[in-house]
Design a protein around this motif. Structure first.
Motif, PDB file in Angstrom:
ATOM      1  N   MET A   1       0.811  -1.190   0.000  1.00 31.12           N
ATOM      2  CA  MET A   1       0.000   0.000   0.000  1.00 31.12           C
ATOM      3  C   MET A   1       0.863   1.266   0.000  1.00 31.12           C
ATOM      4  SD  MET A   1      -2.826   1.117   2.750  1.00 31.12           S
ATOM      5  CE  MET A   1      -3.489   2.738   2.723  1.00 31.12           C
ATOM      6  N   GLN A   2       1.936   1.257   0.737  1.00 28.57           N
ATOM      7  CA  GLN A   2       2.769   2.458   0.821  1.00 28.57           C
ATOM      8  C   GLN A   2       3.452   2.778  -0.496  1.00 28.57           C
ATOM      9  OE1 GLN A   2       5.531   2.125   4.039  1.00 28.57           O
ATOM     10  NE2 GLN A   2       4.003   2.494   5.595  1.00 28.57           N
ATOM     11  N   VAL A   3       3.932   1.784  -1.209  1.00 28.14           N
ATOM     12  CA  VAL A   3       4.686   2.039  -2.431  1.00 28.14           C
ATOM     13  C   VAL A   3       3.809   2.720  -3.492  1.00 28.14           C
ATOM     14  CG1 VAL A   3       5.993   1.009  -4.333  1.00 28.14           C
ATOM     15  CG2 VAL A   3       6.395   0.249  -1.973  1.00 28.14           C
ATOM     16  N   PRO A   4       2.614   2.198  -3.815  1.00 26.28           N
ATOM     17  CA  PRO A   4       1.789   2.900  -4.801  1.00 26.28           C
ATOM     18  C   PRO A   4       1.416   4.325  -4.367  1.00 26.28           C
ATOM     19  CG  PRO A   4       0.998   0.667  -4.513  1.00 26.28           C
ATOM     20  CD  PRO A   4       2.026   0.912  -3.445  1.00 26.28           C
ATOM     21  N   LEU A   5       1.154   4.516  -3.092  1.00 24.16           N
ATOM     22  CA  LEU A   5       0.840   5.854  -2.587  1.00 24.16           C
ATOM     23  C   LEU A   5       2.032   6.788  -2.759  1.00 24.16           C
ATOM     24  CD1 LEU A   5      -0.990   7.871  -1.097  1.00 24.16           C
ATOM     25  CD2 LEU A   5      -0.129   6.904   1.049  1.00 24.16           C
ATOM     26  N   LEU A   6       3.204   6.329  -2.393  1.00 22.14           N
ATOM     27  CA  LEU A   6       4.400   7.161  -2.530  1.00 22.14           C
ATOM     28  C   LEU A   6       4.736   7.417  -3.993  1.00 22.14           C
ATOM     29  CD1 LEU A   6       6.562   5.611   0.296  1.00 22.14           C
ATOM     30  CD2 LEU A   6       5.487   7.873   0.284  1.00 22.14           C
ATOM     31  N   LYS A  14      10.524  10.648 -10.148  1.00 24.78           N
ATOM     32  CA  LYS A  14      10.880   9.987  -8.894  1.00 24.78           C
ATOM     33  C   LYS A  14       9.848   8.915  -8.571  1.00 24.78           C
ATOM     34  CE  LYS A  14      14.571  12.297  -7.758  1.00 24.78           C
ATOM     35  NZ  LYS A  14      15.865  11.641  -7.627  1.00 24.78           N
ATOM     36  N   ARG A  15      10.267   7.929  -7.784  1.00 26.75           N
ATOM     37  CA  ARG A  15       9.383   6.849  -7.361  1.00 26.75           C
ATOM     38  C   ARG A  15       9.913   6.225  -6.085  1.00 26.75           C
ATOM     39  NH1 ARG A  15      10.604   2.102 -11.641  1.00 26.75           N
ATOM     40  NH2 ARG A  15       8.933   1.185 -10.459  1.00 26.75           N
ATOM     41  N   ALA A  16       9.125   5.367  -5.489  1.00 18.40           N
ATOM     42  CA  ALA A  16       9.536   4.672  -4.276  1.00 18.40           C
ATOM     43  C   ALA A  16      10.352   3.438  -4.621  1.00 18.40           C
ATOM     44  CB  ALA A  16       8.317   4.268  -3.453  1.00 18.40           C
ATOM     45  N   GLY A  17      11.291   3.111  -3.747  1.00 14.19           N
ATOM     46  CA  GLY A  17      12.049   1.873  -3.812  1.00 14.19           C
ATOM     47  C   GLY A  17      11.815   1.099  -2.529  1.00 14.19           C
ATOM     48  N   ILE A  18      12.158  -0.155  -2.550  1.00 14.11           N
ATOM     49  CA  ILE A  18      11.944  -1.022  -1.391  1.00 14.11           C
ATOM     50  C   ILE A  18      13.282  -1.545  -0.889  1.00 14.11           C
ATOM     51  CG2 ILE A  18      10.894  -3.174  -0.564  1.00 14.11           C
ATOM     52  CD1 ILE A  18       8.780  -2.825  -2.802  1.00 14.11           C
ATOM     53  N   LEU A  19      13.448  -1.503   0.422  1.00  8.88           N
ATOM     54  CA  LEU A  19      14.586  -2.137   1.079  1.00  8.88           C
ATOM     55  C   LEU A  19      14.034  -3.348   1.822  1.00  8.88           C
ATOM     56  CD1 LEU A  19      17.605  -1.949   1.628  1.00  8.88           C
ATOM     57  CD2 LEU A  19      17.077  -0.570   3.631  1.00  8.88           C
ATOM     58  N   ASP A  24      14.814 -12.775  -2.137  1.00 12.86           N
ATOM     59  CA  ASP A  24      14.205 -14.020  -2.616  1.00 12.86           C
ATOM     60  C   ASP A  24      12.798 -14.215  -2.065  1.00 12.86           C
ATOM     61  OD1 ASP A  24      16.472 -14.650  -4.059  1.00 12.86           O
ATOM     62  OD2 ASP A  24      17.308 -15.939  -2.500  1.00 12.86           O
ATOM     63  N   ALA A  25      12.561 -13.729  -0.848  1.00 10.71           N
ATOM     64  CA  ALA A  25      11.257 -13.909  -0.217  1.00 10.71           C
ATOM     65  C   ALA A  25      10.234 -12.868  -0.668  1.00 10.71           C
ATOM     66  CB  ALA A  25      11.407 -13.871   1.307  1.00 10.71           C
ATOM     67  N   LEU A  26      10.687 -11.805  -1.315  1.00  4.59           N
ATOM     68  CA  LEU A  26       9.787 -10.757  -1.799  1.00  4.59           C
ATOM     69  C   LEU A  26       9.553 -10.997  -3.293  1.00  4.59           C
ATOM     70  CD1 LEU A  26       8.257  -8.172  -1.036  1.00  4.59           C
ATOM     71  CD2 LEU A  26      10.319  -6.895  -1.646  1.00  4.59           C
ATOM     72  N   THR A  27       8.524 -11.774  -3.592  1.00  2.00           N
ATOM     73  CA  THR A  27       8.302 -12.225  -4.959  1.00  2.00           C
ATOM     74  C   THR A  27       7.418 -11.259  -5.743  1.00  2.00           C
ATOM     75  OG1 THR A  27       6.290 -13.460  -4.452  1.00  2.00           O
ATOM     76  CG2 THR A  27       8.396 -14.617  -4.121  1.00  2.00           C
ATOM     77  N   ALA A  28       7.379 -11.467  -7.046  1.00  2.00           N
ATOM     78  CA  ALA A  28       6.502 -10.690  -7.919  1.00  2.00           C
ATOM     79  C   ALA A  28       5.049 -10.845  -7.511  1.00  2.00           C
ATOM     80  CB  ALA A  28       6.701 -11.115  -9.368  1.00  2.00           C
ATOM     81  N   ASP A  29       4.684 -12.030  -7.029  1.00  2.52           N
ATOM     82  CA  ASP A  29       3.315 -12.244  -6.549  1.00  2.52           C
ATOM     83  C   ASP A  29       3.007 -11.358  -5.348  1.00  2.52           C
ATOM     84  OD1 ASP A  29       2.789 -14.114  -8.523  1.00  2.52           O
ATOM     85  OD2 ASP A  29       3.212 -15.839  -7.228  1.00  2.52           O
ATOM     86  N   HIS A  30       3.952 -11.249  -4.421  1.00  2.05           N
ATOM     87  CA  HIS A  30       3.755 -10.371  -3.259  1.00  2.05           C
ATOM     88  C   HIS A  30       3.522  -8.933  -3.715  1.00  2.05           C
ATOM     89  CE1 HIS A  30       6.170 -13.536  -1.076  1.00  2.05           C
ATOM     90  NE2 HIS A  30       5.099 -13.433  -0.323  1.00  2.05           N
ATOM     91  N   GLY A  35      -0.374  -4.142  -5.284  1.00  2.10           N
ATOM     92  CA  GLY A  35      -0.404  -3.097  -6.299  1.00  2.10           C
ATOM     93  C   GLY A  35       0.923  -2.431  -6.592  1.00  2.10           C
ATOM     94  N   VAL A  36       2.025  -3.118  -6.278  1.00  2.24           N
ATOM     95  CA  VAL A  36       3.357  -2.571  -6.535  1.00  2.24           C
ATOM     96  C   VAL A  36       3.815  -2.999  -7.925  1.00  2.24           C
ATOM     97  CG1 VAL A  36       5.773  -2.582  -5.798  1.00  2.24           C
ATOM     98  CG2 VAL A  36       3.947  -2.521  -4.092  1.00  2.24           C
ATOM     99  N   ARG A  37       4.298  -2.039  -8.689  1.00  2.00           N
ATOM    100  CA  ARG A  37       4.776  -2.330 -10.039  1.00  2.00           C
ATOM    101  C   ARG A  37       5.929  -3.333  -9.997  1.00  2.00           C
ATOM    102  NH1 ARG A  37       5.728   3.710 -12.141  1.00  2.00           N
ATOM    103  NH2 ARG A  37       7.585   2.646 -12.863  1.00  2.00           N
ATOM    104  N   PRO A  38       5.968  -4.264 -10.955  1.00  2.00           N
ATOM    105  CA  PRO A  38       7.023  -5.284 -10.943  1.00  2.00           C
ATOM    106  C   PRO A  38       8.425  -4.725 -11.186  1.00  2.00           C
ATOM    107  CG  PRO A  38       5.659  -5.485 -12.908  1.00  2.00           C
ATOM    108  CD  PRO A  38       5.006  -4.450 -12.040  1.00  2.00           C
ATOM    109  N   ASP A  39       8.532  -3.537 -11.747  1.00  2.00           N
ATOM    110  CA  ASP A  39       9.848  -2.944 -11.990  1.00  2.00           C
ATOM    111  C   ASP A  39      10.298  -2.005 -10.854  1.00  2.00           C
ATOM    112  OD1 ASP A  39       7.986  -0.943 -12.503  1.00  2.00           O
ATOM    113  OD2 ASP A  39       9.074  -0.145 -14.232  1.00  2.00           O
ATOM    114  N   THR A  40       9.631  -2.096  -9.722  1.00  2.00           N
ATOM    115  CA  THR A  40      10.006  -1.265  -8.566  1.00  2.00           C
ATOM    116  C   THR A  40      11.429  -1.592  -8.133  1.00  2.00           C
ATOM    117  OG1 THR A  40       7.724  -1.044  -7.829  1.00  2.00           O
ATOM    118  CG2 THR A  40       9.425  -0.747  -6.158  1.00  2.00           C
TER     119      THR A  40
END
Length: 131
Positions: A1-6, A14-19, A24-30, A35-40
């Motif tokens: 939820m935070q990533v699409p909002l940001l 500019k866009r949000a990134g994830i740390l 490996d545990a953070l999959t495309a399905d997750h 609603g996070v873009r796959p190219d994040t």
């Protein structure tokens, strides 16, 4: 939820990134489910000195300074490889204590479950002002 909002609130280019603690545990399905873009842009603390090892192995003790370095180094890598990152979302709840250090190191806003809960709480129980 935070990533699409940001992403929506970010200035042009500019866009949000994830740390994350484990790429490996953070999959495309997750990502898709929330609603996070796959190219994040994503970076991880995996393979560094302390943080991932200690948290994922449920270590009874760990080196806090080394864990801080791991988080800061991973964030630096994220913004270095992806200069379009204008905000960082910390995927792991255990990363929250390092948000200020990350912000100071990379100069972009850092959001965590802690900041998200504080934001939600502020709507449920707004601050009282004098007057």
């Amino acid at each position: 939820m935070q990533v699409p909002l940001l992403d929506a609130l970010s200035p042009p280019g500019k866009r949000a990134g994830i740390l994350t603690i484990s790429a490996d545990a953070l999959t495309a399905d997750h990502l898709a489910v929330v609603g996070v873009r796959p190219d994040t842009p994503i970076a991880t603390t995996e393979g560094r000195e302390e943080f991932t090892r200690a948290i994922l192995s449920d270590a009874e003790e760990f080196d806090v300074a080394a864990a801080r370095r791991d988080n800061v180094e991973a964030a630096r890598e994220l913004v270095s490889k992806h200069p379009e990152v204008g905000a960082i979302v910390l995927e792991c709840a255990n990363m929250g204590p390092y948000a200020r250090d990350i912000r100071n190191a990379v100069g972009v806003p850092v959001h965590s479950i802690v900041s998200f809960v504080c934001w939600l709480r502020s709507g449920v129980r707004p601050q009282k002002y004098s007057g």
